[in-house]
Design a protein around this motif. Structure first.
Motif, PDB file in Angstrom:
ATOM      1  N   LYS A  31       0.848  -1.185   0.000  1.00  0.00           N
ATOM      2  CA  LYS A  31       0.000   0.000   0.000  1.00  0.00           C
ATOM      3  C   LYS A  31       0.885   1.237   0.000  1.00  0.00           C
ATOM      4  CE  LYS A  31      -3.796  -2.254   2.317  1.00  0.00           C
ATOM      5  NZ  LYS A  31      -4.724  -2.274   3.407  1.00  0.00           N
ATOM      6  N   GLN A  32       0.583   2.160  -0.908  1.00  0.00           N
ATOM      7  CA  GLN A  32       1.330   3.398  -1.000  1.00  0.00           C
ATOM      8  C   GLN A  32       0.519   4.528  -0.394  1.00  0.00           C
ATOM      9  OE1 GLN A  32       1.857   3.767  -5.228  1.00  0.00           O
ATOM     10  NE2 GLN A  32       3.935   2.998  -5.113  1.00  0.00           N
ATOM     11  N   ASN A  33       1.205   5.489   0.196  1.00  0.00           N
ATOM     12  CA  ASN A  33       0.497   6.665   0.681  1.00  0.00           C
ATOM     13  C   ASN A  33       0.400   7.689  -0.447  1.00  0.00           C
ATOM     14  OD1 ASN A  33       2.919   8.065   0.535  1.00  0.00           O
ATOM     15  ND2 ASN A  33       3.337   7.891   2.720  1.00  0.00           N
ATOM     16  N   SER A  34      -0.240   8.796  -0.208  1.00  0.00           N
ATOM     17  CA  SER A  34      -0.502   9.806  -1.233  1.00  0.00           C
ATOM     18  C   SER A  34       0.781  10.387  -1.812  1.00  0.00           C
ATOM     19  CB  SER A  34      -1.349  10.931  -0.640  1.00  0.00           C
ATOM     20  OG  SER A  34      -2.554  10.411  -0.159  1.00  0.00           O
ATOM     21  N   ILE A  35       1.769  10.610  -0.970  1.00  0.00           N
ATOM     22  CA  ILE A  35       3.034  11.187  -1.438  1.00  0.00           C
ATOM     23  C   ILE A  35       3.744  10.214  -2.372  1.00  0.00           C
ATOM     24  CG2 ILE A  35       5.266  12.108  -0.713  1.00  0.00           C
ATOM     25  CD1 ILE A  35       2.884  13.877   0.070  1.00  0.00           C
ATOM     26  N   GLN A  36       3.763   8.928  -2.024  1.00  0.00           N
ATOM     27  CA  GLN A  36       4.424   7.935  -2.870  1.00  0.00           C
ATOM     28  C   GLN A  36       3.723   7.801  -4.219  1.00  0.00           C
ATOM     29  OE1 GLN A  36       4.195   4.637  -0.163  1.00  0.00           O
ATOM     30  NE2 GLN A  36       6.349   4.782   0.386  1.00  0.00           N
ATOM     31  N   LYS A  37       2.397   7.819  -4.215  1.00  0.00           N
ATOM     32  CA  LYS A  37       1.661   7.737  -5.479  1.00  0.00           C
ATOM     33  C   LYS A  37       1.957   8.940  -6.354  1.00  0.00           C
ATOM     34  CE  LYS A  37      -2.273   4.941  -4.068  1.00  0.00           C
ATOM     35  NZ  LYS A  37      -3.722   4.891  -3.903  1.00  0.00           N
ATOM     36  N   GLY A  38       1.943  10.104  -5.746  1.00  0.00           N
ATOM     37  CA  GLY A  38       2.228  11.318  -6.505  1.00  0.00           C
ATOM     38  C   GLY A  38       3.649  11.333  -7.050  1.00  0.00           C
ATOM     39  N   ALA A  39       4.614  10.910  -6.236  1.00  0.00           N
ATOM     40  CA  ALA A  39       6.009  10.900  -6.670  1.00  0.00           C
ATOM     41  C   ALA A  39       6.245   9.890  -7.789  1.00  0.00           C
ATOM     42  CB  ALA A  39       6.923  10.600  -5.483  1.00  0.00           C
ATOM     43  N   SER A  40       5.640   8.706  -7.694  1.00  0.00           N
ATOM     44  CA  SER A  40       5.835   7.705  -8.750  1.00  0.00           C
ATOM     45  C   SER A  40       5.185   8.149 -10.050  1.00  0.00           C
ATOM     46  CB  SER A  40       5.299   6.344  -8.311  1.00  0.00           C
ATOM     47  OG  SER A  40       3.904   6.384  -8.128  1.00  0.00           O
ATOM     48  N   THR A  41       4.029   8.788  -9.965  1.00  0.00           N
ATOM     49  CA  THR A  41       3.382   9.298 -11.171  1.00  0.00           C
ATOM     50  C   THR A  41       4.193  10.436 -11.781  1.00  0.00           C
ATOM     51  OG1 THR A  41       1.223   8.670 -10.330  1.00  0.00           O
ATOM     52  CG2 THR A  41       1.255  10.282 -12.103  1.00  0.00           C
ATOM     53  N   ALA A  42       4.702  11.323 -10.935  1.00  0.00           N
ATOM     54  CA  ALA A  42       5.530  12.419 -11.434  1.00  0.00           C
ATOM     55  C   ALA A  42       6.775  11.878 -12.134  1.00  0.00           C
ATOM     56  CB  ALA A  42       5.919  13.345 -10.293  1.00  0.00           C
ATOM     57  N   ALA A  44       7.095   8.923 -13.593  1.00  0.00           N
ATOM     58  CA  ALA A  44       6.685   8.284 -14.848  1.00  0.00           C
ATOM     59  C   ALA A  44       6.421   9.328 -15.930  1.00  0.00           C
ATOM     60  CB  ALA A  44       5.443   7.432 -14.616  1.00  0.00           C
ATOM     61  N   TRP A  45       5.766  10.408 -15.567  1.00  0.00           N
ATOM     62  CA  TRP A  45       5.483  11.461 -16.541  1.00  0.00           C
ATOM     63  C   TRP A  45       6.756  12.183 -16.960  1.00  0.00           C
ATOM     64  CZ3 TRP A  45       1.630  12.312 -19.678  1.00  0.00           C
ATOM     65  CH2 TRP A  45       0.399  11.732 -19.387  1.00  0.00           C
ATOM     66  N   PHE A  46       7.703  12.312 -16.040  1.00  0.00           N
ATOM     67  CA  PHE A  46       8.981  12.919 -16.397  1.00  0.00           C
ATOM     68  C   PHE A  46       9.681  12.065 -17.448  1.00  0.00           C
ATOM     69  CE2 PHE A  46      13.488  13.812 -15.883  1.00  0.00           C
ATOM     70  CZ  PHE A  46      13.501  15.199 -15.924  1.00  0.00           C
ATOM     71  N   GLY A  47       9.672  10.746 -17.262  1.00  0.00           N
ATOM     72  CA  GLY A  47      10.257   9.834 -18.249  1.00  0.00           C
ATOM     73  C   GLY A  47       9.535   9.896 -19.583  1.00  0.00           C
ATOM     74  N   GLY A  49       8.008  12.435 -20.672  1.00  0.00           N
ATOM     75  CA  GLY A  49       8.338  13.741 -21.220  1.00  0.00           C
ATOM     76  C   GLY A  49       9.641  13.747 -21.997  1.00  0.00           C
ATOM     77  N   ILE A  50      10.565  12.882 -21.634  1.00  0.00           N
ATOM     78  CA  ILE A  50      11.809  12.785 -22.390  1.00  0.00           C
ATOM     79  C   ILE A  50      11.501  12.369 -23.829  1.00  0.00           C
ATOM     80  CG2 ILE A  50      14.000  11.530 -22.577  1.00  0.00           C
ATOM     81  CD1 ILE A  50      13.936  13.557 -20.291  1.00  0.00           C
ATOM     82  N   GLY A  51      10.606  11.404 -24.001  1.00  0.00           N
ATOM     83  CA  GLY A  51      10.181  11.017 -25.348  1.00  0.00           C
ATOM     84  C   GLY A  51       9.424  12.133 -26.035  1.00  0.00           C
ATOM     85  N   LEU A  52       8.608  12.827 -25.278  1.00  0.00           N
ATOM     86  CA  LEU A  52       7.838  13.941 -25.822  1.00  0.00           C
ATOM     87  C   LEU A  52       8.757  15.091 -26.244  1.00  0.00           C
ATOM     88  CD1 LEU A  52       4.949  15.053 -26.271  1.00  0.00           C
ATOM     89  CD2 LEU A  52       5.125  16.041 -23.988  1.00  0.00           C
ATOM     90  N   ASP A  53       9.927  15.143 -25.659  1.00  0.00           N
ATOM     91  CA  ASP A  53      10.876  16.195 -25.978  1.00  0.00           C
ATOM     92  C   ASP A  53      11.263  16.194 -27.458  1.00  0.00           C
ATOM     93  OD1 ASP A  53      12.725  18.307 -25.282  1.00  0.00           O
ATOM     94  OD2 ASP A  53      14.305  16.818 -25.581  1.00  0.00           O
ATOM     95  N   PHE A  54      11.340  15.021 -28.043  1.00  0.00           N
ATOM     96  CA  PHE A  54      11.680  14.947 -29.464  1.00  0.00           C
ATOM     97  C   PHE A  54      10.610  15.627 -30.324  1.00  0.00           C
ATOM     98  CE2 PHE A  54      14.013  11.250 -27.739  1.00  0.00           C
ATOM     99  CZ  PHE A  54      15.295  11.659 -28.080  1.00  0.00           C
ATOM    100  N   ILE A  55       9.379  15.537 -29.884  1.00  0.00           N
ATOM    101  CA  ILE A  55       8.274  16.157 -30.627  1.00  0.00           C
ATOM    102  C   ILE A  55       8.224  17.659 -30.355  1.00  0.00           C
ATOM    103  CG2 ILE A  55       5.758  16.189 -30.885  1.00  0.00           C
ATOM    104  CD1 ILE A  55       5.838  13.203 -30.072  1.00  0.00           C
ATOM    105  N   ASN A  73       9.280  19.001 -19.156  1.00  0.00           N
ATOM    106  CA  ASN A  73       9.108  17.780 -18.358  1.00  0.00           C
ATOM    107  C   ASN A  73       8.711  18.101 -16.914  1.00  0.00           C
ATOM    108  OD1 ASN A  73       9.750  16.136 -20.519  1.00  0.00           O
ATOM    109  ND2 ASN A  73      11.926  16.251 -20.078  1.00  0.00           N
ATOM    110  N   GLY A  74       9.224  19.196 -16.392  1.00  0.00           N
ATOM    111  CA  GLY A  74       8.832  19.613 -15.044  1.00  0.00           C
ATOM    112  C   GLY A  74       7.364  19.980 -14.974  1.00  0.00           C
ATOM    113  N   ILE A  75       6.873  20.693 -16.003  1.00  0.00           N
ATOM    114  CA  ILE A  75       5.448  21.046 -16.045  1.00  0.00           C
ATOM    115  C   ILE A  75       4.584  19.798 -16.113  1.00  0.00           C
ATOM    116  CG2 ILE A  75       3.675  22.143 -17.476  1.00  0.00           C
ATOM    117  CD1 ILE A  75       5.852  24.241 -18.235  1.00  0.00           C
ATOM    118  N   LEU A  76       4.960  18.870 -16.987  1.00  0.00           N
ATOM    119  CA  LEU A  76       4.195  17.614 -17.090  1.00  0.00           C
ATOM    120  C   LEU A  76       4.245  16.821 -15.779  1.00  0.00           C
ATOM    121  CD1 LEU A  76       5.197  16.335 -20.632  1.00  0.00           C
ATOM    122  CD2 LEU A  76       2.934  17.057 -19.886  1.00  0.00           C
ATOM    123  N   GLY A  77       5.435  16.699 -15.193  1.00  0.00           N
ATOM    124  CA  GLY A  77       5.591  15.937 -13.956  1.00  0.00           C
ATOM    125  C   GLY A  77       4.832  16.535 -12.792  1.00  0.00           C
TER     126      GLY A  77
END
Length: 93
Positions: A31-42, A44-47, A49-55, A73-77
Motif C-alpha cells: 500500500k502506497q500513501n498519497s506522497i508515494q503515489k504522486g512521486a511515482s506518477t511524477a 513516470a510522466w517525467f520519463g 516527457g523525455i520522449g515527448l521532448d523529441f516532438i 518535463n517539469g510542467i508535465l511531472g
C-alpha cells in the motif's frame, strides 16, 4: 542409536516461506500513501516527457535545449503528480 522415519504416507514436504500459505501470500499487498503515489506518477510522466521532448523541439521556453526540456518535463511531472496526489487524498476522505 535408533533412526525413526517421521514421514508417513500423505505427508507433504514444503521448503517454502516458513508457514505462509498461498492464500496469505495473495492477500499481502503493498500500500502506497498519497506522497508515494504522486512521486511515482511524477517520475513516470517525467520519463514520458523525455520522449515527448523529441516532438516538442519546436517549442522554445529557453535558449538552451536542455533547459527547455527540463521546463517542459517539469510542467508535465508537476501536473500529473499533483493530480494523482489530489485524487488519492480525495479517495481517502
Amino acid at each position: 542409536m535408533r533412526i525413526v522415519n517421521n514421514l508417513t504416507a500423505g505427508t507433504k514436504i514444503c521448503f517454502c516461506n516458513s508457514g505462509i500459505s498461498n492464500k496469505q501470500k495473495n492477500s499481502i499487498s503493498f500500500k502506497q500513501n498519497s506522497i508515494q503515489k504522486g512521486a511515482s506518477t511524477a517520475g513516470a510522466w517525467f520519463g514520458f516527457g523525455i520522449g515527448l521532448d523529441f516532438i516538442s523541439r519546436k517549442l522554445h521556453f529557453a535558449k538552451s535545449p536542455t533547459k527547455n526540456s527540463i521546463i517542459i518535463n517539469g510542467i508535465l511531472g508537476l501536473g500529473a503528480g499533483g493530480y494523482t496526489a489530489f485524487k488519492s487524498l480525495k479517495d481517502k476522505a
